[in-house]
Design an enzyme around this catalytic site. Structure first.
Site, PDB file in Angstrom:
ATOM      1  N   HIS A 105      -7.929  -3.580  -8.228  1.00  0.00           N
ATOM      2  CA  HIS A 105      -6.694  -3.965  -8.920  1.00  0.00           C
ATOM      3  C   HIS A 105      -6.341  -5.396  -8.586  1.00  0.00           C
ATOM      4  CE1 HIS A 105      -5.566  -2.125  -5.061  1.00  0.00           C
ATOM      5  NE2 HIS A 105      -4.569  -2.988  -5.015  1.00  0.00           N
ATOM      6  N   HIS A 107      -3.208  -7.951  -8.294  1.00  0.00           N
ATOM      7  CA  HIS A 107      -1.755  -8.127  -8.236  1.00  0.00           C
ATOM      8  C   HIS A 107      -1.419  -9.436  -8.953  1.00  0.00           C
ATOM      9  CE1 HIS A 107      -0.868  -5.371  -4.676  1.00  0.00           C
ATOM     10  NE2 HIS A 107      -2.163  -5.572  -4.485  1.00  0.00           N
TER      11      HIS A 107
HETATM   12  P1  AMP Z   1      -3.022  -2.792  -2.234  1.00  0.00           P
HETATM   13  O1  AMP Z   1      -2.157  -2.631  -1.007  1.00  0.00           O
HETATM   14  O2  AMP Z   1      -3.511  -4.199  -2.467  1.00  0.00           O
HETATM   15  O3  AMP Z   1      -4.136  -1.763  -2.254  1.00  0.00           O
HETATM   16  O4  AMP Z   1      -2.088  -2.513  -3.469  1.00  0.00           O
HETATM   17  C1  AMP Z   1      -1.685  -1.233  -3.858  1.00  0.00           C
HETATM   18  C2  AMP Z   1      -0.367  -1.384  -4.545  1.00  0.00           C
HETATM   19  O5  AMP Z   1      -0.116  -0.211  -5.275  1.00  0.00           O
HETATM   20  C3  AMP Z   1       0.819  -1.567  -3.582  1.00  0.00           C
HETATM   21  O6  AMP Z   1       1.439  -2.830  -3.853  1.00  0.00           O
HETATM   22  C4  AMP Z   1       1.724  -0.394  -3.916  1.00  0.00           C
HETATM   23  O7  AMP Z   1       3.096  -0.724  -3.881  1.00  0.00           O
HETATM   24  C5  AMP Z   1       1.276  -0.009  -5.298  1.00  0.00           C
HETATM   25  N1  AMP Z   1       1.491   1.376  -5.676  1.00  0.00           N
HETATM   26  C6  AMP Z   1       1.282   2.479  -4.924  1.00  0.00           C
HETATM   27  N2  AMP Z   1       1.568   3.595  -5.628  1.00  0.00           N
HETATM   28  C7  AMP Z   1       1.976   3.170  -6.854  1.00  0.00           C
HETATM   29  C8  AMP Z   1       2.429   3.833  -8.040  1.00  0.00           C
HETATM   30  N3  AMP Z   1       2.510   5.164  -8.113  1.00  0.00           N
HETATM   31  N4  AMP Z   1       2.780   3.081  -9.109  1.00  0.00           N
HETATM   32  C9  AMP Z   1       2.708   1.735  -9.046  1.00  0.00           C
HETATM   33  N5  AMP Z   1       2.290   1.047  -7.963  1.00  0.00           N
HETATM   34  C10 AMP Z   1       1.941   1.751  -6.885  1.00  0.00           C
END
Ligand code: AMP
Ligand code: ZN
Length: 119
Positions: A105, A107
């Site tokens: 993903h 950001h």
């Molecule tokens: P990372 O820490 O780079 O793996 O990013 C994962 C991101 O997913 C974090 O910023 C979380 O806040 C986000 N996240 C986790 N669960 C959800 C969800 N159900 N919907 C949207 N974002 C989410």
């Protein structure tokens, strides 16, 4: 098999519609939705619909879809009208770098001053 949906993957479940998300864009190969815990006024995640554990794995296996993710991130920037104020596209990779969801993903962060280097 690489790219196949994973039953225990949160983002595969969002792609499948099994977990709700605030979707802002969708393409044939990607979904973009607002981060549930935003770290900036604009904080959107752009994910491939296929499952790969991180961005480099995605780029190695399906480079055209990696390009789709970047193109969609650029469209999010335009949709959010943050191209002039600056923005950051981040791929946290590995637990040591803050990755918590092991489905590639991007950001897209914008709307406040973004310090460098990041923490
Ligand atoms: P990372 O820490 O780079 O793996 O990013 C994962 C991101 O997913 C974090 O910023 C979380 O806040 C986000 N996240 C986790 N669960 C959800 C969800 N159900 N919907 C949207 N974002 C989410
Ligand atoms: Zn997944």
């Amino acid at each position: 098999m690489a790219g196949e949906p994973q039953a225990d993957c949160l983002f595969c479940r969002i792609v499948a519609g099994e977990v709700p998300a605030t979707v802002v864009r969708e393409s044939a190969t990607t979904v973009a939705f607002r981060d549930i815990n935003p770290q900036a006024p604009t904080h959107v995640l752009v994910i491939p619909k296929v499952h790969h554990p991180d961005a480099a794995s995605l780029a190695a296996a399906e480079p055209e879809i990696a390009a789709d993710v970047l193109r969609e991130a650029g469209q999010v920037v335009l949709d959010e009208k943050v191209e002039d104020s600056g923005y950051r596209i981040v791929f946290n990779t590995g637990a040591g770098a803050g990755q918590t969801v092991f489905h590639a993903h991007a950001h897209v962060l914008a709307g406040r001053g973004l310090t460098w280097p990041p923490g």
